[in-house]
Structures are given as C-alpha cells and as structure tokens.
Design an enzyme around this catalytic site. Structure first.
Site, short mmCIF file in Angstrom:
data_model
loop_
_atom_site.label_atom_id
_atom_site.label_comp_id
_atom_site.label_asym_id
_atom_site.label_seq_id
_atom_site.Cartn_x
_atom_site.Cartn_y
_atom_site.Cartn_z
CG ASP A 1 -1.63 -1.27 1.43
OD1 ASP A 1 -2.37 -1.64 0.51
OD2 ASP A 1 -1.46 -1.91 2.47
CB SER B 1 1.78 5.91 3.14
OG SER B 1 0.85 5.17 3.88
NE ARG B 2 -0.82 3.41 -3.73
CZ ARG B 2 0.23 2.64 -3.90
NH1 ARG B 2 0.33 1.52 -3.27
NH2 ARG B 2 1.18 3.01 -4.72
CB ALA B 3 -2.76 4.25 5.31
#
Ligand code: ATP
Ligand code: MG
Length: 507
Positions: free
Chosen positions: A340, A365-367
């Site tokens: 991710d 960071s895709r979060a």
C-alpha cells in the site's frame, strides 16, 4: 454331560466381533532414486499435497513444494545430506507448521521456529501452518490507527497504519534496515509484538539488530527469525512464512504486530536456487513463475482484524534492495503493486550526507492521513506542500542567476525543512515531539538559525520542551488535537529556546 448354552456362546462371539477392530493404516511411501542440490526426487507416493512434509527413514524432514503426477521433488529442510538415494520416504499428511506461543518474544529462532540464541527450549502452546490463507474482506476493517516509525521523515508525510503493507525500497547500504529497526525501537511500551525476519543477511548484521534491540529493551517484545546468507536456500525461503505465522498468532490474540521482511529479493533468490534443481520451469530472470504469487500471498496476510476478531493487526514492512535504483527489475515491480505504499531510501541522498536518506517526494503511503492523529494532520499537510514546492523550486533555481527575495526566502525555508527531516539512528521521536518539530519548521521559526545548525537547534528544543513544558505532551496525548491552547506552549518554548540558542552560539 456338558451343558452347552448356545445363547451364551453366540453372545460371546458377537461381543468379540464387535470389539474386533481391524485398523488399516495406509502409509504413503515412495522411493528416492536421486538426490542432488538438496532436492530428493521421490517416486511412488500417492497424492502428496503441495507443501506437505515428507519424512525419510532416519526422521529427516523435507517439504514438497510442488508435487507432480508421478513423482515429487522434496527439498530437505537442512543441508540435504541425510536423505539417501535408494532410501524410502513417507508422506506425513501434514502441511508445514511451526510451534507458536507467547514465550517467543525475546528470542531468536530459525525457519523451523527452533531457538538459535542458546537460551534454551521455547515451550509451544499450539501449532500454526506456515502458509495460511489471507483474511477475507469480512474479517478485516479498514486501516485507521497510526503505526509510528518514530522517524520524522516518514510519520508526518508518509504515514503508515496498523495493518498496512509498506515496502522499504532502496539500494544497498542506504539505511533500509535502520528504518525497520528504528520502527521496532519506537514500539516500546505500546503492548506491541514485533517480528523481524532476516533472510540471507550477514550473520553480523543480524547480530547487530539483536544487540541494539536488546540494549534498548526492545528485544523483549520482538521475535527474530533469522536464516543468514549461509543457511540452506530452503530455510531462507521458508523464513518469512514462519515469521508471518508467528505474527498471525499475535494478531489473532488482539495484538498489534509489525513484521519486517529483510529482504524479499534475497528470499526470491533462495526460491530460485531451490526451484531450478527441482526442474521447475524458469520464468523471467530465471525465477520460478510463481515467485510473485509467493510474495503476494505472503504480504496479503497483513491485515487489520475486524471487531469480531479482536481488532489485532499485522503490519508488513517488506524490504526490497534495488540495484542502482532500478525499481523496474522483476522483484521490485512485483512487490510494489502488492503493497500500500513505498518508502524510498536513496543512494544519492545518503551520499549527500542526508540521514535517513528517505526521498519524501517519491515515497507514498496509501493509508494517508487516515493513519494519523488529528494533531499530526493539522501540521503535516503544510510540511508536505512546502517540501514539494521546495523540490520544484530548487531544480529551477539551479539555472537562475538572480532570484527575487520571495524565492530566496522560500528556498531558505525549504533547506531548513530538509534539515528538519534529518535524524540520528536509534533515536525515534514520539508523535508529540514530531508535532512540535513540524510546527516549528512550517511556521518559519527555523529561518533565524543557520542551515547547518537546524538539527542541533531542534534536538535541544525538544529537550527544552520535554523538561520545561511537559503539559504539551500531556495535552496532545490525551486529546490528540493540536488545540489553540496547546499551540501556545511550543510557541513559548520556541521563543525562550531561540534566545538561549542564539546566546549560546554567540549571536
Ligand atoms: P544493506 O543493503 O547492507 O542491508 P541497508 O540499506 O539496510 O544496507 P543500513 O544497514 O540500515 O542500510 O544502514 C547503512 C549504514 O548507514 C549503517 O552503517 C547505518 O548505521 C547507517 N545509518 C542508517 N541510518 C542512519 C541514520 N539515520 N543516521 C546515521 N547513520 C545511519
Ligand atoms: Mg539491511
């Protein structure tokens, strides 16, 4: 005259028939016509499962990664010297599994989860399959809690959440392992279990990680799974699955578990080394065709558990070494889409003396901010923006001779923010310290000090804040918000400390 009682006789016979239990035990045995390179070819056993354990006459265990229709290639879990040609091998009906228990944190084990630290046996409470399916959508919930690395170069701008998968990519000797070990140190006191899997590393590097963790009191909550460069390829291949199984054990016991795989290309090379002699068709770069599947099924096991399953988590941090920054090589291109986000550590930055050498501009960071506390979100947005603008401006300013005042100021600010991201190894910062530091940088309070002095200024400022204004940490810790009231505190600390600092530097 003997009195024969047919009833009694027939009831005895009936009872005996009922009790007679003819147990038929089928032993699935094959013979070994050939052994070589740690691979035993076994003819004869019927229906061996993929990943099933096989056992030779002397008890040596092997694993059958991909059985064919009439024969099975088994790789010995060891140096491969004990399965003999002409011998026989029995299928055990068991898929490879390892012992787990809460006695493992604090220990260093090998791929079969046996201790290698000379501290004695580890008691097992249960066994877990080393390969188990990744949790499905229903058993997960979305990532929302921060998994702080303690590095100001990542937490504000590349936030990682518990249950996420974030790769650490970069050339050799650029500080990849340091990011991972700092993350372990930063988990102290949070009731977290860390797993560090060393695959094909030098024994000395592993010893260093273990020693640092031990010195800093981090080993007690860390499980180290180590198969070093001179371990058999099979064991290097298995090590990350062992680590994942231990991490799952603690995830399902409602704990938070970051797991570091250091590093995956070495595991892929071990897989290639054991697959070629077992005559699996080679694919790109001679890796077996399913190498990317083996990595994706490993990384997919990272999860944030749903409330029914206790909300534990397993955060995967796979390390990927690149050659000359080439992220388009086979293994990096496979790992990148399976995670991710990526933290890129750059050889250019490292050589320019920037530590940690994280390239914030290309790391993602895709979060995103979902994995940050509100106070961090409040200050981090501006930092990211300023850094991005600075990168653009810096490239452009190289060609310009006379820059206007505003541009000069912006460049000066950017240079100081880049200094702000510098941090010594094994010195993780708490989220409160990071909030205060970021606040100082983005509001221009660093502009008064020389670029070369920024790191020193900030280290001292943080000390000043902690010793003289502990209320700040308390407010952020309890409310998680950078309130107006909380803002007054670092403002005051900065003012007081700047005066002291300038005096101390003789200005
Ligand atoms: P390898 O490719 O050998 O695995 P790596 O990318 O994992 O290397 P590290 O071993 O973590 O890199 O770091 C390389 C060197 O840089 C080490 O000597 C380490 O102590 C040093 N180093 C890493 N981070 C920092 C830091 N923040 N400050 C100072 N030195 C650092
Ligand atoms: Mg390393």
């Amino acid at each position: 005259m003997v009195n024969i009682r047919p009833d009694e006789i027939s009831s005895i016979i009936r009872k005996q028939i009922e009790r007679h239990n003819q147990e038929v035990k089928v032993v699935n045995i094959g013979t070994v016509p050939q052994v070589g390179d740690g691979i035993a070819r076994i003819y004869g056993p019927d229906k061996v499962m993929a990943g099933e354990l096989v056992e030779s006459e002397d008890g040596t265990i092997g694993i059958a990664p991909n059985p064919e229709s009439d024969n099975v290639g088994a790789v010995s879990m060891g140096d491969g010297l004990t399965i003999q040609e002409g011998g026989s091998v029995k299928a055990t009906g068991k898929i490879a599994q390892i012992p787990v228990s809460d006695a493992y944190p604090g220990r260093v084990v090998n791929a079969p989860a046996q201790p290698i630290d000379g501290k004695g046996q580890i008691s097992a409470s249960e066994f877990r399959l080393i390969e188990s399916p990744a949790p499905g959508i229903i058993s997960r919930r979305s990532v929302y809690e921060p998994m702080q690395t303690g590095l100001i170069a990542t937490d504000p701008t590349i936030p990682i959440g518990r249950g996420q998968r974030e790769s650490i990519i970069g050339d050799r000797q650029t500080g990849k392992t340091a990011v991972a070990t700092d993350t372990i140190l930063n988990q102290k006191g949070q009731n977290v279990i860390c797993v560090y899997v060393a695959i094909g590393q030098k024994a000395s590097s592993v010893a260093q990680v273990v020693n640092t963790s031990e010195e800093r009191g981090a080993l007690e909550y860390t499980i180290v799974v180590a198969e070093t460069a001179n371990s058999p390829a099979t064991l290097q291949y298995l090590a990350p699955y062992t680590g994942a199984a231990s991490a799952e054990y603690s995830m399902y016991r409602k704990q938070h578990t970051p797991i570091i795989y250091d590093d995956l290309p070495k595991q892929a090379q071990a897989y290639r080394q054991m697959s070629l002699p077992s005559r699996r068709p080679p694919g790109r770069e001679a890796y077996p065709g399913d190498v990317s599947y083996s990595h994706s099924r490993l990384l997919e096991r990272a999860a944030k558990s749903s409330s029914q399953l206790g909300e534990g988590s397993m955060t995967a941090l796979p390390i990927v070494e690149t050659q000359a920054g080439d992220v388009s090589a086979y293994i990096p291109t496979n790992v990148i889409p399976t995670t991710d986000g990526q933290i890129f550590s750059s050889a250019d930055l490292f050589n320019a003396g920037i530590r940690p050498a994280i390239n914030v501009g290309i790391s993602v960071s895709r979060a995103g901010s979902a994995a940050q506390i509100k106070a961090m979100k409040q200050v981090a947005g501006k930092l990211k923006l300023e850094l991005a603008q600075f990168a653009e401006l810096e490239a452009f300013a190289q060609f310009a001779s006379d820059l206007d005042k505003a541009t000069q100021n912006q460049l000066a600010r950017g240079q100081r923010l880049r200094e702000l991201l510098k941090q010594s190894q094994s010195a993780p910062l708490t989220v409160e310290e990071q909030v205060a530091t970021t606040y100082t940088g983005v509001n221009g309070y660093l502009d008064v000090s020389e670029t070369g002095q920024v790191k020193k200024f900030l280290v001292q400022l943080r000390e000043y804040l902690i010793t003289n204004k502990p209320q700040f940490t308390e407010i952020i810790r309890s409310t998680k918000i950078f309130t107006e009231q909380a803002e007054i505190i670092p403002k005051e600390a900065i003012k007081e400390h700047t005066e002291l600092f300038l005096l101390q530097e003789g200005k």
